[in-house]
Structure formats: C-alpha cells, structure tokens
Design a protein around this motif. Structure first.
Motif, PDB file in Angstrom:
ATOM      1  N   LYS A 182      -8.802   1.283  -1.729  1.00  0.00           N
ATOM      2  CA  LYS A 182      -8.499   2.157  -0.597  1.00  0.00           C
ATOM      3  C   LYS A 182      -7.758   3.406  -1.049  1.00  0.00           C
ATOM      4  O   LYS A 182      -7.948   4.494  -0.511  1.00  0.00           O
ATOM      5  N   LEU A 183      -6.918   3.262  -2.073  1.00  0.00           N
ATOM      6  CA  LEU A 183      -6.112   4.371  -2.575  1.00  0.00           C
ATOM      7  C   LEU A 183      -6.756   5.086  -3.769  1.00  0.00           C
ATOM      8  O   LEU A 183      -6.138   5.967  -4.360  1.00  0.00           O
ATOM      9  N   THR A 233      -6.738  -3.025  -1.708  1.00  0.00           N
ATOM     10  CA  THR A 233      -5.673  -2.033  -1.543  1.00  0.00           C
ATOM     11  C   THR A 233      -5.824  -0.926  -2.580  1.00  0.00           C
ATOM     12  O   THR A 233      -5.683   0.256  -2.264  1.00  0.00           O
ATOM     13  N   LYS A 270       1.173   4.017  -3.012  1.00  0.00           N
ATOM     14  CA  LYS A 270       0.843   5.405  -2.687  1.00  0.00           C
ATOM     15  C   LYS A 270       1.958   6.339  -3.136  1.00  0.00           C
ATOM     16  O   LYS A 270       1.697   7.400  -3.702  1.00  0.00           O
ATOM     17  N   GLU A 325       0.823  -1.206   0.000  1.00  0.00           N
ATOM     18  CA  GLU A 325       0.000   0.000   0.000  1.00  0.00           C
ATOM     19  C   GLU A 325       0.863   1.263   0.000  1.00  0.00           C
ATOM     20  O   GLU A 325       0.602   2.199  -0.762  1.00  0.00           O
TER      21      GLU A 325
END
Length: 130
Positions: free
Chosen positions: A119-120, A116, A86, A82
């Motif tokens: 989420k981003l 993942t 990012k 993650e």
C-alpha cells in the motif's frame, strides 16, 4: 583362376577425439560468456570535492510469537504500523523493509504486513535463517 584382392590405401582422419574437444570448447565459451558483461563501459569518472549520497535506509520490522510489532527495536501497535512506516520512509529514495517474522505465526499475519508495505510502495524483504 586366382582372384586377387586389391589392396588400396585409403586415408582416414580419426575424428573420435574431436567430439571431446568440441564439447570442452563449447563449455569454455558458455562459461566465459556468462562471466563477461558486454554492456559495461569502462570510464574514469571525475572527482568531486563534495559527494551526494542517496539515502538507502533499511528498516527492520520484527514480529514475535506474541504478535508484537517492532520497527527498528521500537514497539509499535499493529493499528499504527502503517502510519509509523509512512513517517519513517518519507524522503527515502528506495524504501526497503526487512521483515523478520516468527515461524509460529500464520501466513495471514505475514500477508497483512506485506499488504501494508504494498500500500505504501515499500519493498519488503523477508529475512530467513539457514
């Protein structure tokens, strides 16, 4: 008493071929209407000396049969996936990750990777073979 039939001439129009013609016309207009895009406006755009390009970088995330993660051929641990995504996706307009996943892995492993990305706010695309 002799009854005679009247022979009256009645004009007829042969309409048997009209069905075929109407079918072909309908088919032609349906095909043409799907090809033509009425929302397109043809414009001649001005030229500029310098151009600005949007960064649409695609990142490849590969997971092999041993559950080893690779981001653009660089090994990454699953715990740091993650954070790595990012840092790579900062400053990119439409982040896209192409996920190459081994077919022997479970669906849960795939769902973990897709979560993942969700989420981003990264668009995840699954690569498949023919």
């Amino acid at each position: 008493m002799k009854l005679r039939r009247r022979k009256k001439f009645a004009a007829e129009v042969a309409t048997s071929s009209l069905n075929d013609i109407m079918f072909f016309l309908l088919l032609f207009f349906l095909i043409v209407s799907t090809v033509a895009n009425p929302n397109v406006i043809k414009l001649l755009l001005p030229k500029a000396a310098s151009s600005q390009q949007l960064s649409k970088k695609q990142v490849t995330l590969s997971v092999d049969a041993n559950k080893q993660y690779f981001v653009d051929k660089q090994p990454v641990s699953p715990q740091n996936l993650e954070e790595e995504l990012k840092t790579i996706m900062t400053g990119i307009e439409e982040p896209t990750v192409v996920v190459r996943f081994d077919k022997t892995l479970t669906v849960q492993d795939l769902v973990d990777v897709l979560q993942t990305g969700a989420k981003l706010n990264i668009r995840m695309v699954m690569a498949t073979s023919k």
